[in-house]
Design a protein around this motif. Structure first.
Motif, mmCIF file in Angstrom:
data_model
loop_
_atom_site.group_PDB
_atom_site.id
_atom_site.type_symbol
_atom_site.label_atom_id
_atom_site.label_comp_id
_atom_site.label_asym_id
_atom_site.label_seq_id
_atom_site.Cartn_x
_atom_site.Cartn_y
_atom_site.Cartn_z
ATOM 1 N N GLU A 211 0.792 -1.244 -0.015
ATOM 2 C CA GLU A 211 0.176 0.087 -0.063
ATOM 3 C C GLU A 211 0.878 1.448 0.082
ATOM 4 O OE1 GLU A 211 -2.308 -0.365 3.676
ATOM 5 O OE2 GLU A 211 -2.364 -2.381 3.236
ATOM 6 N N ARG A 212 1.852 1.031 0.593
ATOM 7 C CA ARG A 212 2.821 2.181 0.759
ATOM 8 C C ARG A 212 4.321 1.745 0.611
ATOM 9 N NH1 ARG A 212 4.345 5.659 4.635
ATOM 10 N NH2 ARG A 212 3.835 3.800 6.387
ATOM 11 N N ILE A 213 5.141 2.672 -0.238
ATOM 12 C CA ILE A 213 6.466 2.320 -0.384
ATOM 13 C C ILE A 213 7.609 3.281 -0.092
ATOM 14 C CG2 ILE A 213 7.799 1.857 -2.551
ATOM 15 C CD1 ILE A 213 4.930 1.172 -3.840
ATOM 16 N N GLY A 214 8.655 2.873 0.293
ATOM 17 C CA GLY A 214 9.741 3.652 0.646
ATOM 18 C C GLY A 214 10.811 3.649 -0.371
ATOM 19 N N ILE A 215 11.498 4.543 -0.918
ATOM 20 C CA ILE A 215 12.506 4.340 -1.730
ATOM 21 C C ILE A 215 13.798 4.632 -1.041
ATOM 22 C CG2 ILE A 215 13.610 5.076 -4.008
ATOM 23 C CD1 ILE A 215 10.737 5.481 -5.103
ATOM 24 N N ILE A 216 14.797 3.809 -0.957
ATOM 25 C CA ILE A 216 16.068 4.130 -0.299
ATOM 26 C C ILE A 216 17.171 4.130 -1.323
ATOM 27 C CG2 ILE A 216 16.088 1.792 0.481
ATOM 28 C CD1 ILE A 216 16.945 2.712 3.131
ATOM 29 N N ASP A 217 18.068 5.065 -1.165
ATOM 30 C CA ASP A 217 19.104 5.080 -2.018
ATOM 31 C C ASP A 217 20.281 5.833 -1.097
ATOM 32 O OD1 ASP A 217 20.503 4.604 -4.337
ATOM 33 O OD2 ASP A 217 20.043 6.588 -4.990
ATOM 34 N N HIS A 218 21.506 5.329 -1.349
ATOM 35 C CA HIS A 218 22.662 5.460 -0.613
ATOM 36 C C HIS A 218 22.496 5.680 0.956
ATOM 37 C CE1 HIS A 218 24.813 5.660 -4.413
ATOM 38 N NE2 HIS A 218 24.006 6.613 -4.813
ATOM 39 N N GLY A 219 21.722 4.821 1.450
ATOM 40 C CA GLY A 219 21.438 4.934 2.643
ATOM 41 C C GLY A 219 20.404 5.871 3.270
#
Lengths: 323, 375
Positions: A211-219
């Motif tokens: 339902e919800r998304i978190g986008i993580i990049d370089h910590g």
């Protein structure tokens, strides 16, 4: 709301300013997010983005360098063993004893989560049914296909009926049939009220499940929200991919030629691949091709992609998820 | 405790499902012990034969008993003719004739025994001092008795025969005597060596489990670190005991040998196994891969076993090597086992050996537990 009118904490997981350093390298740089009870939350990011480190801190395996983690109302840093009773974890690896049967593995992991006797046997039977391996329960895990092993891996995490299931890339390297089975299982568990935290390389899985998304990049957590909210970050625009030939060496000249059609941040040219975002791609397509051709480069293929998670990821990070 | 028990039973099951571990822990030491033990037992059974022609005189039987005190030879009664034939056929290295008139020979200062040999072989040269010593002992006893009461000689000779032999001073201070202690120690030596290989290999599976993910999964389960590590340690300890117990029983059945007082043996063997488990854990804690663990443990185990007297008696090594051997736990283990199995049971030595083993175990466990990554 309680009877007294107080606001109930419905968060299953609250992560605040989470940091983790390995020597000089800071793998996670102040990640904050929360997941509500019964919600399914996807954590997206390329390899080395800090997903697994974040997950390992939430499960209590790594102590964070800074920040707080709460599962229900339990401080994971201070009282990890208490919190772990409520969490089920599906690790990225097939964390099973290969020389033991599926049932023996499930029995072992069930006991580690305080199950015993008839309750354990009942739970094992139910889980075997859920993962579709009842008829193979007595076979050694080492004789299973990759997909079947992954299913037992999930089974071992849900035996104690956790309130929150954390899945770290649970479908890596398996056949489509097993993947579908796993996705359906996760969907079913979520519909029964289990909170899901799901990390994956596969956008379509996250789109389907979360339902919800978190986008993580370089910590760092660079974006989070529902798919709809994330789409809005790229203005609900489609992605136009143009593959150029080897004459397209002067990238500056090409981007200059496209001035006025796109904002600078919506245009990328890398390795003969021109990517641009536009609400009405069909209306500008012929203009783009004309302008590019005038620079001396030739367009060898054109692809228009509807706004999806992949586009959002590319727009936010400037690179593909599988890079 | 239930979680510890679950981990323990899982690892026992895993261990006994692994053919490689079974071969290393049971088949190899049994095979080594059978081959080398068989050779040693056989060499004990094939001691050089010495025929004794026992006369009718009143002292003859006591003298025969006195001669038999030396267990390096197979003393057998025979008639004069049989004895001569055996010597002629080279079945016996010599025939000792105890004359009927032994008392008269003493008073007439004639040689006490007639010795029949075919030729002066090396074995005869080895036997001769013993016969001379026995004769000297008889003479001294006779003269001692003659000074007080001539009739006392037979009693004195009997007392000498029963209580004191020749060249067996060491055995005099033993509470129980076990003639096969050296063979037992060889079995114990092999068992300890293979146990070290087996348990250091088993302990290094922690490394495999870290890579495979089961170790991490255990760490994020509600089981505490203490419960987990205790489960592993106890399973290795139990495997060690099963190995030693099975080998001891097998060797007892095969070669009819005893293991001394169990009240001493069981606690001491437990300490030795604990030390071996600690050693395995230390290896697992110090290395990063199972390949490193195999290489390092092979070098460490073989060299320290040599130095610690597992392959040969430590007494045959030069003094400086014996001093260095104090730095390896196996020498203390073998020292304690020697006391218990031989029946000497000198408590000072046993306590010293046990103390040293506890010290080694503490160091090994400290290094191992400090090196093992729980994350």
């Amino acid at each position: 709301m309680t009877k007294n009118g107080e606001v109930m904490n419905v968060n299953m997981l609250t992560v605040q300013d989470l940091r983790k350093s390995f020597g000089q390298f800071e793998a996670v740089k102040g990640v904050s997010f929360s997941v509500e009870k019964g919600e399914s939350f996807g954590l997206l990011g390329p390899n080395g983005a800090g997903k697994s480190t974040t997950i390992n801190m939430i499960t209590g395996l790594y102590p964070p360098t800074a920040g707080t983690i709460q599962v229900k109302d339990i401080d994971v840093i201070k009282n990890a063993k208490q919190a772990q009773k409520w969490i089920g974890v599906v690790p990225q690896e097939i964390a099973l004893y290969q020389e033991m049967s599926a049932r023996e593995n499930l029995k072992f992991w069930g006991r580690m989560y305080n199950l015993s006797g008839k309750a354990l046997e009942k739970s094992i039977d139910e889980v075997l049914e859920i993962i579709g391996l009842t008829d193979r329960s007595k076979d050694k895990v080492e004789t299973f296909s990759g997909g079947m092993k992954r299913r037992v891996n999930i089974g071992a995490a849900i035996l104690h009926r956790p309130d929150m299931l954390i899945m770290d890339e649970p479908t890596v390297g398996i056949d489509p049939q097993s993947r579908n089975h796993i996705l359906e299982t996760v969907k079913r568990l979520n519909s029964e009220g289990m909170t899901i935290i799901y990390t994956s390389h596969y956008m379509e899985e996250v789109e389907y499940l979360c339902e919800r998304i978190g986008i993580i990049d370089h910590g760092e957590l660079i974006a989070s929200g529902t798919l709809k909210e994330l789409r809005e970050t790229i203005g609900d625009r489609s992605r136009i991919n143009l593959t150029l030939d080897s004459n397209a060496t002067d990238t500056g000249k090409i981007t200059a030629a496209l001035e006025g059609l796109f904002l600078e941040k919506d245009l990328q040219l890398q390795d003969y691949l021109l990517t641009a975002f536009h609400k009405e791609p069909q209306s500008v397509l012929s203009e783009i091709i004309q302008r590019v051709t005038k620079t001396g480069a030739r367009v060898s293929s054109v692809d228009i992609v509807e706004p999806n998670l992949e586009s959002i990821f590319l727009h936010l990070t400037g690179r593909s998820l599988r890079d | 405790m239930r979680k510890t028990w679950t981990i323990l039973t899982l690892h026992l099951k895993k261990f006994f499902k692994s053919p490689g571990a079974i071969v290393l822990m049971f088949v190899m030491p049994a095979l080594f012990s059978y081959i080398f033990g068989g050779m040693t037992v056989k060499s004990q059974e094939t001691k050089p034969l010495v025929n004794v022609v026992v006369g009718q005189g009143e002292f003859s039987t006591e003298v025969y008993k006195l001669l038999k005190k030396n267990n390096q030879y197979n003393w057998k009664k025979a008639t004069l003719q049989q004895a001569k034939n055996n010597v002629f056929e080279q079945d016996a290295i010599a025939a000792i004739v105890i004359p009927d008139d032994l008392g008269q020979r003493i008073t007439e200062q004639k040689p006490l025994f007639d010795v029949v040999i075919q030729r002066k072989t090396e074995q005869y040269y080895a036997l001769n001092p013993y016969i001379q010593g026995a004769a000297g002992l008889i003479l001294r006893s006779y003269h001692t008795a003659a000074l007080s009461e001539p009739a006392a000689f037979p009693k004195l000779l009997e007392a000498v025969t029963v209580n004191k032999g020749i060249e067996i001073e060491k055995q005099m201070i033993q509470k129980e005597q076990n003639d096969k202690a050296d063979i037992n120690l060889m079995f114990v030596g092999f068992a300890i060596m293979f146990m070290m290989f087996g348990l250091s290999g088993a302990a290094s599976t922690i490394l495999d489990e870290r890579i495979g993910g089961t170790w991490g999964r255990l760490m994020i389960s509600p089981a505490t670190r203490i419960q987990v590590i205790l489960g592993y340690i106890l399973s290795y300890f139990l495997v060690g005991w099963i190995q030693l117990g099975v080998l001891m029983m097998a060797m007892s059945l095969m070669f009819d040998i005893g293991w001394g007082n169990l009240a001493y043996l069981i606690p001491f063997a437990s300490l030795v196994i604990l030390m071996v488990v600690g050693f395995g854990l230390m290896i697992a804690g110090l290395v990063k891969t199972k390949q490193q663990a195999s290489a390092i443990s092979a070098v460490l185990i073989v060299s320290t076993c040599m130095l610690g007297g597992l392959y040969w008696p430590i007494e045959i090594m030069p003094d400086f090597m014996q001093t260095i051997a104090l730095g390896v736990p196996q020498s203390w283990a073998m020292g304690g086992f020697k006391e218990i199995v031989s029946g000497s049971l000198r408590m000072v030595t046993i306590w010293k050996d046990a103390g040293a083993l506890i010290g080694f175990s503490l160091v090994f466990f400290f290094l191992g537990l400090r090196g093992i990554k729980f994350e």
